[in-house]
Design a protein around this motif. Structure first.
Motif, PDB file in Angstrom:
ATOM      1  N   VAL A   1      20.793 -33.739  10.314  1.00  0.00           N
ATOM      2  CA  VAL A   1      21.790 -32.687  10.542  1.00  0.00           C
ATOM      3  C   VAL A   1      21.153 -31.538  11.304  1.00  0.00           C
ATOM      4  CG1 VAL A   1      23.378 -31.058   9.448  1.00  0.00           C
ATOM      5  CG2 VAL A   1      23.002 -33.315   8.418  1.00  0.00           C
TER       6      VAL A   1
ATOM      7  N   GLN B   1      20.932 -28.190  11.517  1.00  0.00           N
ATOM      8  CA  GLN B   1      21.318 -27.152  10.560  1.00  0.00           C
ATOM      9  C   GLN B   1      21.750 -25.826  11.192  1.00  0.00           C
ATOM     10  OE1 GLN B   1      19.253 -27.035   6.662  1.00  0.00           O
ATOM     11  NE2 GLN B   1      17.858 -28.558   7.535  1.00  0.00           N
TER      12      GLN B   1
ATOM     13  N   LEU C   1      25.527 -25.376  11.373  1.00  0.00           N
ATOM     14  CA  LEU C   1      26.390 -25.229  10.198  1.00  0.00           C
ATOM     15  C   LEU C   1      27.089 -23.878  10.174  1.00  0.00           C
ATOM     16  CD1 LEU C   1      24.073 -26.814   7.470  1.00  0.00           C
ATOM     17  CD2 LEU C   1      26.092 -27.849   8.534  1.00  0.00           C
TER      18      LEU C   1
ATOM     19  N   VAL D   1      15.527 -27.058  -0.735  1.00  0.00           N
ATOM     20  CA  VAL D   1      16.701 -27.691  -1.336  1.00  0.00           C
ATOM     21  C   VAL D   1      17.581 -26.618  -1.976  1.00  0.00           C
ATOM     22  CG1 VAL D   1      17.473 -29.353  -3.076  1.00  0.00           C
ATOM     23  CG2 VAL D   1      15.377 -29.793  -1.783  1.00  0.00           C
ATOM     24  N   LEU D   2      18.886 -26.693  -1.735  1.00  0.00           N
ATOM     25  CA  LEU D   2      19.821 -25.761  -2.372  1.00  0.00           C
ATOM     26  C   LEU D   2      19.903 -26.045  -3.871  1.00  0.00           C
ATOM     27  CD1 LEU D   2      22.828 -25.770   0.141  1.00  0.00           C
ATOM     28  CD2 LEU D   2      20.740 -24.401   0.204  1.00  0.00           C
TER      29      LEU D   2
ATOM     30  N   TYR E   1      25.687 -23.531   3.793  1.00  0.00           N
ATOM     31  CA  TYR E   1      24.311 -23.979   3.949  1.00  0.00           C
ATOM     32  C   TYR E   1      24.146 -25.495   3.835  1.00  0.00           C
ATOM     33  CZ  TYR E   1      21.549 -19.811   4.761  1.00  0.00           C
ATOM     34  OH  TYR E   1      20.958 -18.719   5.356  1.00  0.00           O
ATOM     35  N   ASP E   2      25.216 -26.230   3.624  1.00  0.00           N
ATOM     36  CA  ASP E   2      25.202 -27.680   3.809  1.00  0.00           C
ATOM     37  C   ASP E   2      26.531 -28.076   4.440  1.00  0.00           C
ATOM     38  OD1 ASP E   2      27.118 -27.872   1.723  1.00  0.00           O
ATOM     39  OD2 ASP E   2      25.601 -28.362   0.231  1.00  0.00           O
ATOM     40  N   LEU E   3      26.620 -29.317   4.912  1.00  0.00           N
ATOM     41  CA  LEU E   3      27.782 -29.709   5.700  1.00  0.00           C
ATOM     42  C   LEU E   3      29.061 -29.735   4.869  1.00  0.00           C
ATOM     43  CD1 LEU E   3      28.801 -30.508   8.449  1.00  0.00           C
ATOM     44  CD2 LEU E   3      28.150 -32.880   7.971  1.00  0.00           C
ATOM     45  N   ASP E   4      28.993 -30.271   3.646  1.00  0.00           N
ATOM     46  CA  ASP E   4      30.191 -30.303   2.802  1.00  0.00           C
ATOM     47  C   ASP E   4      30.681 -28.889   2.508  1.00  0.00           C
ATOM     48  OD1 ASP E   4      30.142 -33.049   2.722  1.00  0.00           O
ATOM     49  OD2 ASP E   4      29.149 -33.175   0.765  1.00  0.00           O
TER      50      ASP E   4
ATOM     51  N   HIS F   1      17.091 -21.348  -3.415  1.00  0.00           N
ATOM     52  CA  HIS F   1      16.412 -22.459  -2.759  1.00  0.00           C
ATOM     53  C   HIS F   1      15.148 -22.807  -3.539  1.00  0.00           C
ATOM     54  CE1 HIS F   1      19.079 -21.523   0.484  1.00  0.00           C
ATOM     55  NE2 HIS F   1      18.374 -22.093   1.453  1.00  0.00           N
TER      56      HIS F   1
END
Length: 417
Positions: A41, A43, A46, A108-109, A130-133, A252
């Motif tokens: 991805v 990033q 986003l 990592v979130l 901060y992530d795609l979903d 994070h």
């Protein structure tokens, strides 16, 4: 016997390191890249998804296709690293021996670590980009937002791309003006810092831009709870900030396997690393870069890019039995989208904070100043990412060390012209 370099993480750092090492060492070394899934991805993109300016198909490509021929790719989560045995145990049962290990599994979130954050309202009136979903959920939430209190909240540091939450505020101001409802939206930026940013000169400029755009600033707010039902953030000292829509940047940490690997990481799961050589402090044959490290540098893609040159060279030196070179200076370079087709640019390192001037020379892009050129530079970076940065190529005219040419150093600013 061919020696093996195992790279944990097929994101920015892992991919560019593998490609740089392949170009440098050829068939003399076996290179294996490991990642838990096959999607790479982009990033930085986003940020644009919630505003309809980017879409998943623009941002996601297969990890394996970003690796040069001759590099092996293994898709599995990591179980743990055995530093004494020089082995990595993967969750699919595979054991990989290594001569050199590179940790590049990023940050990592951890939204579950904040009380209430993933409770009622999560991905509805409480979102993250901060992530795609999360970015897609926030796109839907913004499209249905007709007015009220929108709060952008950084729970704690460190985070990936520290300027991105500010960029979201600036783009939200633009977005609601384009929709003709800006006068119905109260925008507020809530941060644990005592100012808009970590570096004083940049904090002054960015704080001034928030004020100019009518974005409220709440500082030293350490979020302890997010109440999606009542629509409020609650700090550990019991201050509250109300919201109708909250855009939250969660805590994070390092990848989970780091905590399962004795002596590899710190209490947050990040890997303690020499700030100049990028050799891990856990073992001489372990190196780390990017968001996975505990370095006092921004967790940003540009940092990983600049680190890659030092790391690949030092891995080659280690394999050759040569002394490592302390060449990484903490160089960080970030475009800051400010809306209305403009952006700022900041450039700094461990010792020099973001300053005005130009980059990379006196005739380059303006620093700490909104311009159309900087906006175009941010858009062009996507092409450079896929075609230059990930393949492990150097960008002409842009080295890994921070340039001093073109910057207005403090003593210069005080000197009359």
């Amino acid at each position: 016997m061919t020696r093996r370099v195992v790279i944990l993480g097929g994101g920015t750092g892992g991919t560019l390191t593998a490609n740089r090492l392949r170009r440098r060492l050829g068939d003399d070394v076996e290179i294996v890249v490991v990642d838990r899934d096959g999607d790479h991805v982009y990033q930085p993109g986003l940020l644009f998804v919630p505003f309809g300016l980017a879409h998943p198909e623009d941002l996601v490509r297969p990890r394996e296709r970003q690796l040069h021929r001759g590099i092996s790719y293994h898709e599995s989560a990591v179980g743990h690293v055995d530093l004494k045995g020089d082995t990595v145990l993967l969750e699919d049962g595979t054991t990989l021996d290594y001569d050199v290990l590179v940790v590049a599994t990023g940050a990592v979130l951890q939204p579950e670590e904040t009380e209430g954050l993933t409770g009622p309202g999560w991905q509805e009136n409480v979102c993250t980009f901060y992530d795609l979903d999360g970015a897609l959920a926030l796109e839907a939430a913004l499209a249905g937002f007709a007015g009220g209190r929108l709060v952008v909240n950084v729970v704690d540091l460190p985070i990936k791309c520290p300027v991105a939450p500010l960029e979201f505020c600036f783009l939200a101001d633009w977005y609601f003006r384009e929709r003709g409802i800006r006068d119905r939206v109260e925008l507020t930026y809530v941060t644990p810092l005592d100012s808009a940013f970590t570096k004083p000169v940049a904090a002054g400029v960015l704080g001034g831009l928030l004020e100019e755009k009518g974005v409220g600033l709440v500082t030293e707010f350490n979020t302890g709870e997010v109440d999606g039902t009542a629509g409020r953030l609650v700090s550990y000292d019991e201050r509250t900030v109300g919201f109708d829509l909250a855009v939250v940047v969660p805590l994070h940490g390092g990848a989970a396997y780091v905590g399962r690997s004795p002596a590899l990481g710190d209490e947050l799961g990040f890997v303690p690393t020499d700030p100049a050589t990028l050799q891990s402090k856990a073992a001489p044959n372990v190196f780390a870069l990017g968001d996975a490290t505990s370095l006092p540098a921004s967790k940003a893609g540009s940092v990983t890019h600049f680190e890659g040159e030092t790391l690949a060279a030092n891995v080659a030196r280690f394999l050759a039995g040569e002394p490592l070179r302390a060449t990484f200076d903490g160089h960080t370079n970030c475009f800051i989208e400010s809306g209305f087709g403009k952006a700022l640019l900041i450039d700094f390192n461990y010792d020099t904070e973001p300053l005005p001037g130009h980059y990379p020379t006196g005739a380059g892009l303006p620093l700490l100043k909104q311009s159309r050129l900087n906006h175009l530079g941010k858009l062009m970076f996507s092409w450079l990412y896929w075609h230059s940065l990930l393949p492990g190529r150097d960008i002409p005219g842009i080295g890994s060390a921070m340039p001093h040419a073109g910057k207005l150093l403090p003593e210069q600013e005080r000197t009359p012209s």
